[in-house]
Motif scaffolding. Structure first.
Motif, PDB file in Angstrom:
ATOM      1  N   GLY A  76       0.788  -1.225   0.000  1.00 18.08           N
ATOM      2  CA  GLY A  76       0.000   0.000   0.000  1.00 18.08           C
ATOM      3  C   GLY A  76       0.819   1.273   0.000  1.00 18.08           C
ATOM      4  O   GLY A  76       0.251   2.370  -0.070  1.00 18.08           O
ATOM      5  N   SER A  77       2.143   1.156   0.078  1.00 16.99           N
ATOM      6  CA  SER A  77       2.974   2.355   0.052  1.00 16.99           C
ATOM      7  C   SER A  77       3.058   2.899  -1.376  1.00 16.99           C
ATOM      8  O   SER A  77       3.160   2.155  -2.346  1.00 16.99           O
ATOM      9  N   ARG A  78       2.987   4.212  -1.473  1.00 22.24           N
ATOM     10  CA  ARG A  78       3.061   4.863  -2.779  1.00 22.24           C
ATOM     11  C   ARG A  78       4.526   5.038  -3.155  1.00 22.24           C
ATOM     12  O   ARG A  78       5.343   5.448  -2.325  1.00 22.24           O
ATOM     13  N   ALA A  79       4.876   4.712  -4.387  1.00 24.67           N
ATOM     14  CA  ALA A  79       6.259   4.824  -4.846  1.00 24.67           C
ATOM     15  C   ALA A  79       6.361   5.886  -5.934  1.00 24.67           C
ATOM     16  O   ALA A  79       5.456   6.027  -6.772  1.00 24.67           O
ATOM     17  N   GLU A  80       7.477   6.612  -5.898  1.00 27.20           N
ATOM     18  CA  GLU A  80       7.684   7.665  -6.876  1.00 27.20           C
ATOM     19  C   GLU A  80       7.831   7.109  -8.286  1.00 27.20           C
ATOM     20  O   GLU A  80       7.426   7.730  -9.265  1.00 27.20           O
ATOM     21  N   MET A  81       8.420   5.904  -8.375  1.00 22.63           N
ATOM     22  CA  MET A  81       8.768   5.367  -9.687  1.00 22.63           C
ATOM     23  C   MET A  81       9.004   3.874  -9.582  1.00 22.63           C
ATOM     24  O   MET A  81       9.321   3.350  -8.510  1.00 22.63           O
ATOM     25  N   CYS A  82       8.839   3.163 -10.695  1.00 26.47           N
ATOM     26  CA  CYS A  82       9.184   1.751 -10.807  1.00 26.47           C
ATOM     27  C   CYS A  82       9.577   1.502 -12.254  1.00 26.47           C
ATOM     28  O   CYS A  82       8.754   1.685 -13.157  1.00 26.47           O
ATOM     29  N   GLY A  83      10.823   1.099 -12.467  1.00 31.25           N
ATOM     30  CA  GLY A  83      11.315   0.945 -13.828  1.00 31.25           C
ATOM     31  C   GLY A  83      10.603  -0.128 -14.625  1.00 31.25           C
ATOM     32  O   GLY A  83      10.218   0.083 -15.784  1.00 31.25           O
TER      33      GLY A  83
END
Length: 283
Positions: A76-83
């Motif tokens: 549930g954590s929001r991530a800035e980016m994921c390649g």
């Protein structure tokens, strides 16, 4: 009793074994305040679809962007980016008519350039230009259980620690990974952790412990990018390297004029309907 309650269509994609649920949110309108709960429920094993993360695709108010996404890890954590997810987003957006083969979309880390390769030997693969790396630091010595450990760091959209080892297969990643991920040096945000073995100046083997998944994943695109960036700075690799991941897939990272490009597979594995009530979700 009707078990076919309110449902929402979804896509399941994987990028080199890093798997994601994708929801086209343009008309559905899941509010951002509810997205973290959706990620936890939908990504859950047994009770949901099971995935490393969930992202929503939406129209963008910025005319320079074809669309924007909201990306969440399985916890549930929001991530800035994921390649790896960015390649999946680019390929799906092109397939559903949301964007042309070459386009720019919005993430919390900034705009991402994506190009779906439509012909040639790499047909079907996707190349993305990541946001400019920041916070790069080499030769950090951490105290891990009373033993000094040299790590390196780069933020390629999300934070990554990198440890170069002689035998990546011998690393006890579920023991050492969390100790670095939660180390005080990287507080309060923590970091993803990559263990890399340099085979030659154009080839590496890579394993990644992912923050938010809290386990080893089959691949991590931003992790591969951070690893190649740091390896190049340390004189271990040239400007291009192929990194074989835990899932035995190959990610190619190019360093060109200070920019980082990531290329690899992105596949639609299936699509279906999410029945909301059994997962405790609603609209």
């Amino acid at each position: 009793m009707d078990i076919f309650t309110r449902s929402v269509p979804f896509y399941k994609m994987q990028g080199c074994g890093n798997d994601f649920v994708v929801i086209d949110n343009r008309e559905l309108g899941v509010p951002q305040s509810a997205m973290a709960d959706w990620a936890k429920a939908v990504c859950a094993r047994a009770f949901g679809v099971c995935a490393d993360g969930l992202f929503f695709l939406e129209n963008s108010d910025d005319p320079a962007l074809a669309y924007r996404w909201h990306f969440y890890n399985s916890d549930g954590s929001r991530a800035e980016m994921c390649g790896n997810a960015s390649r999946c987003a680019g390929k799906l957006a092109h397939a559903i008519g949301l964007a042309p083969a070459e386009h720019v979309f919005g993430t919390d880390a900034g705009p991402i350039k994506a190009k779906v390769l439509l012909d040639g030997p790499d047909q079907g693969r996707v190349k993305v230009q990541l946001t400019p790396p920041k916070g790069t630091e080499t030769g950090i010595v951490l105290d891990v259980d009373g033993t000094p450990l040299t790590v390196h760091f780069a933020d390629t959209g999300v934070p990554h620690a990198v440890v170069f080892v002689d035998d990546v297969a011998a690393v006890d990643i579920m023991d050492l990974g969390p100790k670095i991920r939660y180390h005080a040096h990287f507080a309060p945000a923590g970091t993803n952790v990559n263990f890399a073995q340099v085979v030659d100046d154009a080839t590496m083997l890579l394993r990644t412990y992912e923050r938010g998944v809290e386990a080893e994943t089959y691949a991590c695109g931003t992790g591969a990018s951070a690893t190649q960036l740091l390896a190049n700075q340390l004189g271990l690799t040239g400007s291009r390297a192929d990194l074989t991941t835990t899932g035995n897939e190959v990610l190619t990272v190019f360093l060109e004029d200070g920019n980082v490009f990531l290329q690899g597979a992105a596949e639609l594995t299936f699509r279906g309907e999410l029945y909301l009530a059994p997962m405790g979700l609603s609209l």
